[in-house]
Scaffold this motif. Sequence first.
Motif, PDB file in Angstrom:
ATOM      1  N   ALA A 181       0.816  -1.094  -0.003  1.00 39.04           N
ATOM      2  CA  ALA A 181       0.197   0.098   0.110  1.00 39.04           C
ATOM      3  C   ALA A 181       0.891   1.155   0.069  1.00 39.04           C
ATOM      4  CB  ALA A 181      -0.909   0.035   1.394  1.00 39.04           C
ATOM      5  N   ALA A 182       2.150   0.932   0.688  1.00 37.73           N
ATOM      6  CA  ALA A 182       2.911   2.294   0.699  1.00 37.73           C
ATOM      7  C   ALA A 182       3.910   2.435  -0.277  1.00 37.73           C
ATOM      8  CB  ALA A 182       3.381   2.499   2.227  1.00 37.73           C
ATOM      9  N   ILE A 183       4.256   1.577  -1.105  1.00 44.75           N
ATOM     10  CA  ILE A 183       5.253   1.503  -2.044  1.00 44.75           C
ATOM     11  C   ILE A 183       5.423   2.699  -2.808  1.00 44.75           C
ATOM     12  CG2 ILE A 183       4.226   0.249  -3.622  1.00 44.75           C
ATOM     13  CD1 ILE A 183       7.871   0.058  -2.887  1.00 44.75           C
ATOM     14  N   ASN A 184       4.397   3.236  -3.205  1.00 43.72           N
ATOM     15  CA  ASN A 184       4.467   4.515  -4.178  1.00 43.72           C
ATOM     16  C   ASN A 184       4.784   5.747  -3.378  1.00 43.72           C
ATOM     17  OD1 ASN A 184       3.606   3.005  -6.403  1.00 43.72           O
ATOM     18  ND2 ASN A 184       1.267   3.264  -5.818  1.00 43.72           N
ATOM     19  N   ARG A 185       4.589   5.642  -2.092  1.00 44.59           N
ATOM     20  CA  ARG A 185       4.975   6.951  -1.430  1.00 44.59           C
ATOM     21  C   ARG A 185       6.529   6.785  -0.931  1.00 44.59           C
ATOM     22  NH1 ARG A 185      -0.152   5.865   0.280  1.00 44.59           N
ATOM     23  NH2 ARG A 185       0.542   4.786   2.307  1.00 44.59           N
ATOM     24  N   LEU A 186       7.081   5.826  -1.000  1.00 49.93           N
ATOM     25  CA  LEU A 186       8.468   5.709  -0.550  1.00 49.93           C
ATOM     26  C   LEU A 186       9.321   5.662  -1.607  1.00 49.93           C
ATOM     27  CD1 LEU A 186       7.983   2.256   1.487  1.00 49.93           C
ATOM     28  CD2 LEU A 186       8.066   4.470   2.522  1.00 49.93           C
ATOM     29  N   SER A 187      10.761   6.044  -1.404  1.00 50.55           N
ATOM     30  CA  SER A 187      12.037   6.158  -2.166  1.00 50.55           C
ATOM     31  C   SER A 187      12.500   4.675  -2.233  1.00 50.55           C
ATOM     32  CB  SER A 187      12.896   7.299  -1.564  1.00 50.55           C
ATOM     33  OG  SER A 187      13.540   6.714  -0.249  1.00 50.55           O
ATOM     34  N   ALA A 188      13.468   4.545  -3.452  1.00 52.94           N
ATOM     35  CA  ALA A 188      13.675   3.398  -3.613  1.00 52.94           C
ATOM     36  C   ALA A 188      14.664   2.840  -2.405  1.00 52.94           C
ATOM     37  CB  ALA A 188      14.639   3.270  -4.811  1.00 52.94           C
ATOM     38  N   ALA A 189      15.513   3.919  -1.658  1.00 51.29           N
ATOM     39  CA  ALA A 189      16.263   3.748  -0.525  1.00 51.29           C
ATOM     40  C   ALA A 189      15.309   3.233   0.544  1.00 51.29           C
ATOM     41  CB  ALA A 189      17.134   4.868  -0.099  1.00 51.29           C
ATOM     42  N   ALA A 190      14.166   3.829   1.072  1.00 49.64           N
ATOM     43  CA  ALA A 190      13.318   3.662   2.072  1.00 49.64           C
ATOM     44  C   ALA A 190      12.564   2.162   1.842  1.00 49.64           C
ATOM     45  CB  ALA A 190      12.102   4.654   2.245  1.00 49.64           C
ATOM     46  N   ALA A 191      12.123   1.846   0.744  1.00 51.62           N
ATOM     47  CA  ALA A 191      11.660   0.698   0.171  1.00 51.62           C
ATOM     48  C   ALA A 191      12.816  -0.633   0.619  1.00 51.62           C
ATOM     49  CB  ALA A 191      11.395   0.360  -1.266  1.00 51.62           C
ATOM     50  N   GLN A 192      13.968  -0.294   0.312  1.00 54.36           N
ATOM     51  CA  GLN A 192      15.125  -1.570   0.710  1.00 54.36           C
ATOM     52  C   GLN A 192      14.991  -1.728   2.071  1.00 54.36           C
ATOM     53  OE1 GLN A 192      18.735  -0.836  -1.563  1.00 54.36           O
ATOM     54  NE2 GLN A 192      19.399  -2.564  -1.165  1.00 54.36           N
ATOM     55  N   LEU A 193      15.196  -0.377   2.587  1.00 47.18           N
ATOM     56  CA  LEU A 193      15.485  -0.389   4.295  1.00 47.18           C
ATOM     57  C   LEU A 193      14.084  -1.056   4.892  1.00 47.18           C
ATOM     58  CD1 LEU A 193      16.755   0.332   7.052  1.00 47.18           C
ATOM     59  CD2 LEU A 193      15.512   2.495   6.863  1.00 47.18           C
ATOM     60  N   PHE A 194      12.872  -0.987   4.208  1.00 49.88           N
ATOM     61  CA  PHE A 194      11.714  -1.705   4.822  1.00 49.88           C
ATOM     62  C   PHE A 194      12.046  -3.356   4.481  1.00 49.88           C
ATOM     63  CE2 PHE A 194       7.619  -3.425   4.744  1.00 49.88           C
ATOM     64  CZ  PHE A 194       6.800  -2.769   5.682  1.00 49.88           C
ATOM     65  N   PHE A 195      12.480  -3.686   3.245  1.00 50.42           N
ATOM     66  CA  PHE A 195      12.480  -4.900   3.029  1.00 50.42           C
ATOM     67  C   PHE A 195      13.295  -5.609   3.914  1.00 50.42           C
ATOM     68  CE2 PHE A 195      15.052  -8.296   0.877  1.00 50.42           C
ATOM     69  CZ  PHE A 195      14.135  -9.350   0.883  1.00 50.42           C
ATOM     70  N   TYR A 196      14.728  -5.095   4.301  1.00 51.82           N
ATOM     71  CA  TYR A 196      15.450  -5.620   5.304  1.00 51.82           C
ATOM     72  C   TYR A 196      14.947  -5.796   6.840  1.00 51.82           C
ATOM     73  CZ  TYR A 196      19.087  -5.135   1.742  1.00 51.82           C
ATOM     74  OH  TYR A 196      19.779  -5.247   0.400  1.00 51.82           O
ATOM     75  N   ILE A 197      14.117  -4.586   7.192  1.00 50.98           N
ATOM     76  CA  ILE A 197      13.791  -4.909   8.338  1.00 50.98           C
ATOM     77  C   ILE A 197      12.725  -6.013   8.215  1.00 50.98           C
ATOM     78  CG2 ILE A 197      12.019  -3.591  10.070  1.00 50.98           C
ATOM     79  CD1 ILE A 197      13.256  -0.948   9.088  1.00 50.98           C
ATOM     80  N   PHE A 198      11.857  -6.213   7.341  1.00 50.11           N
ATOM     81  CA  PHE A 198      10.868  -7.096   7.088  1.00 50.11           C
ATOM     82  C   PHE A 198      11.445  -8.569   7.311  1.00 50.11           C
ATOM     83  CE2 PHE A 198       9.245 -10.398   4.094  1.00 50.11           C
ATOM     84  CZ  PHE A 198       8.009 -10.751   4.622  1.00 50.11           C
ATOM     85  N   ALA A 199      12.640  -8.613   6.723  1.00 51.30           N
ATOM     86  CA  ALA A 199      13.504  -9.875   6.609  1.00 51.30           C
ATOM     87  C   ALA A 199      13.827 -10.238   8.045  1.00 51.30           C
ATOM     88  CB  ALA A 199      14.729  -9.860   5.822  1.00 51.30           C
ATOM     89  N   ALA A 200      14.333  -9.227   8.649  1.00 46.81           N
ATOM     90  CA  ALA A 200      14.544  -9.666  10.131  1.00 46.81           C
ATOM     91  C   ALA A 200      13.444  -9.770  11.177  1.00 46.81           C
ATOM     92  CB  ALA A 200      15.452  -8.252  10.613  1.00 46.81           C
ATOM     93  N   VAL A 201      12.157  -9.437  10.954  1.00 47.53           N
ATOM     94  CA  VAL A 201      11.028  -9.674  11.534  1.00 47.53           C
ATOM     95  C   VAL A 201      10.756 -11.107  11.283  1.00 47.53           C
ATOM     96  CG1 VAL A 201       8.538  -9.471  11.994  1.00 47.53           C
ATOM     97  CG2 VAL A 201      10.228  -7.470  11.834  1.00 47.53           C
ATOM     98  N   MET A 202      10.901 -11.597  10.135  1.00 42.99           N
ATOM     99  CA  MET A 202      10.621 -13.062   9.495  1.00 42.99           C
ATOM    100  C   MET A 202      11.538 -13.827  10.336  1.00 42.99           C
ATOM    101  SD  MET A 202       8.672 -14.799   7.506  1.00 42.99           S
ATOM    102  CE  MET A 202       8.119 -13.991   6.191  1.00 42.99           C
ATOM    103  N   GLY A 203      12.692 -13.469  10.591  1.00 44.80           N
ATOM    104  CA  GLY A 203      13.781 -14.347  11.017  1.00 44.80           C
ATOM    105  C   GLY A 203      13.141 -14.605  12.614  1.00 44.80           C
TER     106      GLY A 203
END
Length: 245
Positions: free
Chosen positions: A85-107
């Motif tokens: 829902a938020a991808i269009n409002r995020l920068s590419a750098a913010a999207a990448q940071l979000f992905f890495y946070i997501f990966a850590a939570v998945m861990g």
Amino acid sequence: MAEFKTIRASVGARAVEIDEGLRAHMNKVYGTMSVGMLMTFAVAWAVGTSPELLSIFRDPQTLSPNIFGWIVMFAPLIMVFGFGAAINRLSAAAAQLFFYIFAAVMGLSISWIFVAFTGMSIAHVFLITSIAFAGLSLWGYTTKKDISGWGSFLIMGVIGLIVASIVNIFLASPAIMFAISIIGVLIFAGLTAYDTQNIKNTYLQMAHSGDQEWLGKAAIMGALSLYLDFINMFMLLLQLFGSRE
């Protein structure tokens, strides 16, 4: 004739540029996904092999989740919907940071596997998943067959799996869990090929725009899609073939 040769050379050069751009784009997708996988399993191993850390989320003996365990169990699902829902409002750098946070939570959410299953079986299933994923993704990338029609069917299958899994949390039926695992492996195998082809086709459709910010975010979204295909296939195969402690 000279003008025709000039046009043909220009078209050829553009095709080469797009082809090189596609390879760079796919490398970024797979590279981002790989870093995310590394983060997930590093966090899962660190928490799962520490009774003190694991006890924050689950009973180390029964592996029953406490309130924090339930939160991290459903947090990845909520984060995926929020990210979309938020991808269009995020920068590419913010999207990448979000992905890495997501990966850590998945861990955090899968850390219990290091208590429930032997380390050797986790490694074996990870290897099997990696080989299967690589073959399916390669096929999706190289096939001339249009498999875009698989999308709606596979997404409906994923929704069905989520509902069935939530219901089975309360039923705790081994038969339902077995059926979910078998069907789930087939669904995420199909999604691996479908998502790879979709990432490729999306790049080819949008490469002419030259919007590097958009292409950067598309690479993160592609990495997230393939990451989810891999991690879900791994967890389902672990349920089927993993040796329990």
